[in-house]
Design a protein around this motif. Structure first.
Motif, mmCIF file in Angstrom:
data_model
loop_
_atom_site.group_PDB
_atom_site.id
_atom_site.type_symbol
_atom_site.label_atom_id
_atom_site.label_comp_id
_atom_site.label_asym_id
_atom_site.label_seq_id
_atom_site.Cartn_x
_atom_site.Cartn_y
_atom_site.Cartn_z
ATOM 1 N N MET A 1 -4.913 81.472 32.873
ATOM 2 C CA MET A 1 -3.891 80.659 33.518
ATOM 3 C C MET A 1 -2.500 81.222 33.211
ATOM 4 O O MET A 1 -1.627 81.205 34.073
ATOM 5 C CB MET A 1 -3.997 79.206 33.062
ATOM 6 C CG MET A 1 -5.244 78.505 33.554
ATOM 7 S SD MET A 1 -5.270 76.775 33.063
ATOM 8 C CE MET A 1 -6.871 76.294 33.626
ATOM 9 N N ASN A 2 -2.340 81.702 31.974
ATOM 10 C CA ASN A 2 -1.069 82.340 31.625
ATOM 11 C C ASN A 2 -0.831 83.580 32.485
ATOM 12 O O ASN A 2 0.298 83.873 32.857
ATOM 13 C CB ASN A 2 -1.035 82.729 30.140
ATOM 14 C CG ASN A 2 -0.649 81.582 29.244
ATOM 15 O OD1 ASN A 2 0.152 80.742 29.625
ATOM 16 N ND2 ASN A 2 -1.220 81.547 28.054
ATOM 17 N N GLY A 3 -1.905 84.291 32.783
ATOM 18 C CA GLY A 3 -1.798 85.475 33.627
ATOM 19 C C GLY A 3 -1.311 85.118 35.029
ATOM 20 O O GLY A 3 -0.509 85.844 35.623
ATOM 21 N N ALA A 4 -1.795 83.995 35.562
ATOM 22 C CA ALA A 4 -1.362 83.554 36.895
ATOM 23 C C ALA A 4 0.130 83.219 36.878
ATOM 24 O O ALA A 4 0.863 83.574 37.808
ATOM 25 C CB ALA A 4 -2.174 82.332 37.335
ATOM 26 N N ILE A 5 0.574 82.564 35.816
ATOM 27 C CA ILE A 5 1.995 82.206 35.692
ATOM 28 C C ILE A 5 2.842 83.471 35.572
ATOM 29 O O ILE A 5 3.877 83.602 36.228
ATOM 30 C CB ILE A 5 2.230 81.283 34.468
ATOM 31 C CG1 ILE A 5 1.529 79.943 34.650
ATOM 32 C CG2 ILE A 5 3.724 81.094 34.209
ATOM 33 C CD1 ILE A 5 2.135 79.035 35.684
ATOM 34 N N GLN A 6 2.414 84.421 34.736
ATOM 35 C CA GLN A 6 3.191 85.649 34.544
ATOM 36 C C GLN A 6 3.279 86.445 35.837
ATOM 37 O O GLN A 6 4.331 86.979 36.180
ATOM 38 C CB GLN A 6 2.577 86.501 33.425
ATOM 39 C CG GLN A 6 3.434 87.677 33.031
ATOM 40 C CD GLN A 6 4.836 87.276 32.602
ATOM 41 O OE1 GLN A 6 5.017 86.362 31.813
ATOM 42 N NE2 GLN A 6 5.828 87.940 33.155
ATOM 43 N N SER A 7 2.180 86.505 36.569
ATOM 44 C CA SER A 7 2.180 87.210 37.849
ATOM 45 C C SER A 7 3.142 86.531 38.828
ATOM 46 O O SER A 7 3.882 87.208 39.553
ATOM 47 C CB SER A 7 0.759 87.219 38.421
ATOM 48 O OG SER A 7 0.740 87.784 39.695
ATOM 49 N N LEU A 8 3.150 85.211 38.824
ATOM 50 C CA LEU A 8 4.051 84.465 39.697
ATOM 51 C C LEU A 8 5.506 84.743 39.328
ATOM 52 O O LEU A 8 6.344 84.987 40.200
ATOM 53 C CB LEU A 8 3.765 82.967 39.605
ATOM 54 C CG LEU A 8 4.725 82.064 40.383
ATOM 55 C CD1 LEU A 8 4.608 82.320 41.879
ATOM 56 C CD2 LEU A 8 4.460 80.601 40.060
ATOM 57 N N VAL A 9 5.814 84.726 38.046
ATOM 58 C CA VAL A 9 7.192 84.986 37.594
ATOM 59 C C VAL A 9 7.636 86.375 38.046
ATOM 60 O O VAL A 9 8.751 86.549 38.549
ATOM 61 C CB VAL A 9 7.306 84.827 36.056
ATOM 62 C CG1 VAL A 9 8.621 85.380 35.543
ATOM 63 C CG2 VAL A 9 7.153 83.368 35.656
ATOM 64 N N ASP A 10 6.762 87.369 37.891
ATOM 65 C CA ASP A 10 7.093 88.732 38.335
ATOM 66 C C ASP A 10 7.362 88.769 39.841
ATOM 67 O O ASP A 10 8.307 89.410 40.299
ATOM 68 C CB ASP A 10 5.971 89.709 37.992
ATOM 69 C CG ASP A 10 5.859 89.964 36.495
ATOM 70 O OD1 ASP A 10 6.814 89.638 35.752
ATOM 71 O OD2 ASP A 10 4.816 90.500 36.065
ATOM 72 N N ASP A 11 6.518 88.072 40.609
ATOM 73 C CA ASP A 11 6.693 88.048 42.064
ATOM 74 C C ASP A 11 7.979 87.327 42.458
ATOM 75 O O ASP A 11 8.693 87.774 43.355
ATOM 76 C CB ASP A 11 5.501 87.369 42.745
ATOM 77 C CG ASP A 11 4.283 88.253 42.808
ATOM 78 O OD1 ASP A 11 4.396 89.446 42.460
ATOM 79 O OD2 ASP A 11 3.213 87.757 43.209
ATOM 80 N N LEU A 12 8.267 86.211 41.804
ATOM 81 C CA LEU A 12 9.476 85.454 42.135
ATOM 82 C C LEU A 12 10.729 86.253 41.793
ATOM 83 O O LEU A 12 11.734 86.170 42.491
ATOM 84 C CB LEU A 12 9.496 84.098 41.419
ATOM 85 C CG LEU A 12 8.460 83.077 41.883
ATOM 86 C CD1 LEU A 12 8.619 81.775 41.114
ATOM 87 C CD2 LEU A 12 8.545 82.821 43.374
ATOM 88 N N ASN A 13 10.679 87.028 40.723
ATOM 89 C CA ASN A 13 11.829 87.871 40.376
ATOM 90 C C ASN A 13 12.073 88.930 41.445
ATOM 91 O O ASN A 13 13.196 89.392 41.611
ATOM 92 C CB ASN A 13 11.626 88.547 39.019
ATOM 93 C CG ASN A 13 11.822 87.593 37.873
ATOM 94 O OD1 ASN A 13 12.470 86.560 38.006
ATOM 95 N ND2 ASN A 13 11.260 87.926 36.726
ATOM 96 N N GLY A 14 11.027 89.321 42.156
ATOM 97 C CA GLY A 14 11.162 90.331 43.192
ATOM 98 C C GLY A 14 11.639 89.791 44.521
ATOM 99 O O GLY A 14 11.927 90.556 45.432
ATOM 100 N N ILE A 15 11.735 88.474 44.642
ATOM 101 C CA ILE A 15 12.220 87.881 45.890
ATOM 102 C C ILE A 15 13.739 87.906 45.863
ATOM 103 O O ILE A 15 14.364 87.431 44.921
ATOM 104 C CB ILE A 15 11.693 86.435 46.073
ATOM 105 C CG1 ILE A 15 10.173 86.454 46.258
ATOM 106 C CG2 ILE A 15 12.360 85.778 47.279
ATOM 107 C CD1 ILE A 15 9.554 85.084 46.382
ATOM 108 N N ARG A 16 14.315 88.439 46.916
ATOM 109 C CA ARG A 16 15.762 88.638 46.968
ATOM 110 C C ARG A 16 16.491 87.324 47.188
ATOM 111 O O ARG A 16 16.152 86.540 48.071
ATOM 112 C CB ARG A 16 16.087 89.598 48.114
ATOM 113 C CG ARG A 16 17.544 89.939 48.209
ATOM 114 C CD ARG A 16 17.719 91.149 49.067
ATOM 115 N NE ARG A 16 17.633 90.880 50.482
ATOM 116 C CZ ARG A 16 18.689 90.731 51.256
ATOM 117 N NH1 ARG A 16 19.889 90.791 50.766
ATOM 118 N NH2 ARG A 16 18.524 90.530 52.534
ATOM 119 N N THR A 17 17.494 87.101 46.375
ATOM 120 C CA THR A 17 18.397 85.974 46.580
ATOM 121 C C THR A 17 19.766 86.564 46.892
ATOM 122 O O THR A 17 19.889 87.749 47.134
ATOM 123 C CB THR A 17 18.458 85.088 45.317
ATOM 124 O OG1 THR A 17 18.917 85.890 44.229
ATOM 125 C CG2 THR A 17 17.110 84.502 44.986
ATOM 126 N N GLY A 18 20.805 85.785 46.842
ATOM 127 C CA GLY A 18 22.140 86.269 47.156
ATOM 128 C C GLY A 18 22.708 87.200 46.105
ATOM 129 O O GLY A 18 23.639 87.945 46.364
#
Length: 173
Positions: A1-18
């Motif tokens: 479950m921690n792996g799923a969270i870490q993968s999500l955090v990595d993906d969210l960091n890659g989403i471009r914001t302003g």
């Protein structure tokens, strides 16, 4: 479950914001001598201004490969090179693009929830198997199921919080 969270955090960091963030391009695969290599292994990435990223390759010969990887990525950025350093200017996001990013993010959140639930299902099956083999008692089975559900709920809640924070960041003008 921690792996799923870490993968999500990595993906969210890659989403471009302003705002410019090195995490936006760190994991970008660059074809380097025939091998896909993360950009962070090939160059130093800095943020000299809020809407600008500077990428300085360790090997100047990889400059063209890095530029090509940025152009073909889903980031929608156009690299500017002076022969030694690549400058990425992040244009402000329009409303439609922000909504698309939120949709993409929500899809990614759902994938993470599914991954957490799959882990729960596998563990639940293991606990039932232990009870069938008489390794644990029926009371232990019930207690284990309750603890597993509480843990799953905690991780699902953490995914929701990450999603809310990222959505605020994306929609911020």
């Amino acid at each position: 479950m921690n792996g799923a969270i870490q993968s999500l955090v990595d993906d969210l960091n890659g989403i471009r914001t302003g705002r410019a963030s090195p995490a936006l391009v760190e994991k970008l695969p660059v074809e380097y001598y025939g091998t896909p290599t993360p950009l962070q292994n090939l160059a130093s990435i800095s943020v000299p201004e809020p809407r600008t990223l500077t990428i300085k390759p360790f090997d100047v010969g990889s400059l063209k490969d890095i530029e090509k990887a940025i152009r073909v990525s889903e980031l929608g950025l156009n690299p500017n090179s002076d022969g030694k350093v690549i400058h990425l200017n992040l244009p402000p996001l329009n409303e439609e693009r922000r909504r698309d990013l939120v949709k993409h993010m929500n899809h990614r959140l759902e994938e993470s929830r599914i991954a957490v639930r799959n882990v729960r299902r596998d563990l639940h099956n293991d606990i039932r198997e232990y009870e069938k083999e008489k390794l644990i008692t029926e009371d232990d089975l019930k207690r284990g199921e309750e603890d597993l559900q509480k843990l799953t709920d905690k991780f699902i809640e953490e995914i929701a919080k990450l999603g809310q924070n990222k959505e605020k960041e994306i929609m911020e003008v």
